[in-house]
Design a protein around this motif. Structure first.
Motif, PDB file in Angstrom:
ATOM      1  N   ASN A   6       0.831  -1.205   0.000  1.00 19.16           N
ATOM      2  CA  ASN A   6       0.000   0.000   0.000  1.00 19.16           C
ATOM      3  C   ASN A   6       0.871   1.264   0.000  1.00 19.16           C
ATOM      4  O   ASN A   6       0.610   2.216  -0.746  1.00 19.16           O
ATOM      5  CB  ASN A   6      -0.909  -0.025   1.240  1.00 19.16           C
ATOM      6  N   GLU A  10       0.865   4.170  -2.817  1.00 23.59           N
ATOM      7  CA  GLU A  10       0.624   5.585  -2.471  1.00 23.59           C
ATOM      8  C   GLU A  10       1.809   6.459  -2.906  1.00 23.59           C
ATOM      9  O   GLU A  10       1.636   7.588  -3.347  1.00 23.59           O
ATOM     10  CB  GLU A  10       0.386   5.740  -0.960  1.00 23.59           C
ATOM     11  N   LYS A  13       1.683   7.564  -6.398  1.00 23.89           N
ATOM     12  CA  LYS A  13       0.651   8.568  -6.725  1.00 23.89           C
ATOM     13  C   LYS A  13       1.125   9.989  -6.431  1.00 23.89           C
ATOM     14  O   LYS A  13       0.373  10.936  -6.589  1.00 23.89           O
ATOM     15  CB  LYS A  13      -0.610   8.297  -5.893  1.00 23.89           C
ATOM     16  N   TYR A  25       2.004  10.788   2.770  1.00 26.60           N
ATOM     17  CA  TYR A  25       2.756  10.414   1.562  1.00 26.60           C
ATOM     18  C   TYR A  25       3.130  11.682   0.794  1.00 26.60           C
ATOM     19  O   TYR A  25       2.377  12.127  -0.068  1.00 26.60           O
ATOM     20  CB  TYR A  25       1.930   9.472   0.685  1.00 26.60           C
TER      21      TYR A  25
END
Ligand SMILES: C[S@@+](CC[C@H](N)C(=O)[O-])C[C@H]1O[C@@H](n2cnc3c(N)ncnc32)[C@H](O)[C@@H]1O
Length: 288
Positions: A6, A10, A13, A25
């Motif tokens: 995960n 993230e 992105k 993040y």
């Protein structure tokens, strides 16, 4: 999906917004933009237990190099934790304070391979380090699929790192830091230091807050003041290090009921202004 998967998704992105915001993040500072040689020359870190904002990791490494007993880190940005481990591996396996710059390589492909080789050398000794290792290997693989030969090197330069500031600090003899890293374990708190619950349950001799006061609002500053007071031993000190401007008079007035101030020597900052290299806060009376 695991936590690490995960975190990698993230990370991929990351956008323009993550370059200006401070959140779970966000882009990371590849190196400190503060004159750390001047700052640390004026501080006593010998045998101290230190808590520092992670950022690029430079404050932690400078603390160890200047004799700190142990260093714990916090950052609202979880990626600062992964980056901290990357820095420790570059120190340990490449004997270099920073990673080599892209300019040293012919292209992104070679720059990426430099990291790929590093990840094959790493032999994690803690659960956190193991997770960081998994994170970087997976990020490396996903970047190679997404950007082919340009891979991780391209992602680091164009997305993950905040503006590639000049490298104004360096430590050439890394023996002290290596020794400390091999014999110490750092707790890393992924928290907002202005929050109600930081999860930090120890007290420290020295706390570094690099530029955080410049970004907080009226509510956050009240909790920040309480948090740092509570996390500091009675005879400890807090270092507010600066890069943009001096601590404002408003902030000084707000803190002065419980803290005394010592201003550290003047330096020329990156935008050409003369500012204090830092401000040291010590407790002057009990919190009421
Ligand atoms: C404020 S920036 C300043 C960079 C600094 N001048 C340096 O030399 O590295 C340092 C770090 O603080 C973190 N940060 C900012 N606000 C924070 C908060 N409220 N709680 C925890 N970390 C925070 C950011 O995520 C960033 O990694």
């Amino acid at each position: 999906m695991t936590d690490v998967e995960n975190d990698v998704n993230e990370t991929l992105k990351i956008s323009y917004i993550s370059k200006i915001a401070f959140c779970k993040y966000s882009s990371v500072y590849p190196y400190s933009n503060e004159k750390l040689n001047v700052l640390f020359k004026n501080l006593d870190l010998n045998d101290k237990d230190v808590l520092t904002v992670a950022g690029s990791g430079d404050h932690a490494f400078y603390s160890y190099n200047n004799g700190a007993n142990n260093v714990d880190l916090f950052d609202v940005n979880l990626l600062a934790k992964y980056y901290y481990y990357l820095r420790t591996w570059i120190i340990k396996y490449y004997n270099s304070f920073y990673f080599d710059t892209i300019n040293k390589f012919k292209n992104y492909n070679e720059f990426s391979r430099y990291f790929g080789i590093l990840f094959n050398l790493v032999n994690p000794t803690s659960e956190d380090e193991e997770k960081a290792h998994e994170y970087w290997k997976l990020l490396y693989e996903k970047c190679s699929i997404k950007w082919k030969n340009n891979g991780l090197g391209f992602f680091l330069r164009s997305k993950l790192f905040r503006g590639d500031t000049e490298r104004i600090n360096s430590i050439s003899d890394l023996s002290v830091i290596k020794d400390k890293l091999a014999n110490n374990y750092s707790d890393f708190y992924n928290c907002d230091i202005t929050g109600d619950q930081t999860g930090i349950d120890k007290v420290y001799d020295v706390i570094f807050l690099s530029n955080i006061f410049e970004y907080v609002d009226d509510e956050e500053i009240k909790r920040l003041k309480y948090n740092i007071y509570r996390l500091l031993k009675d005879d400890g000190y807090i270092v507010l290090s600066n890069v943009r401007e001096n601590l404002t008079q408003i902030n000084e007035n707000f803190l002065s009921d419980v803290f005394s101030f010592e201003k550290l020597p003047i330096i020329l900052n990156l935008s050409g202004s003369f500012i204090n290299s830092g401000v040291v806060l010590t407790k002057k009376r009990r919190w009421r």
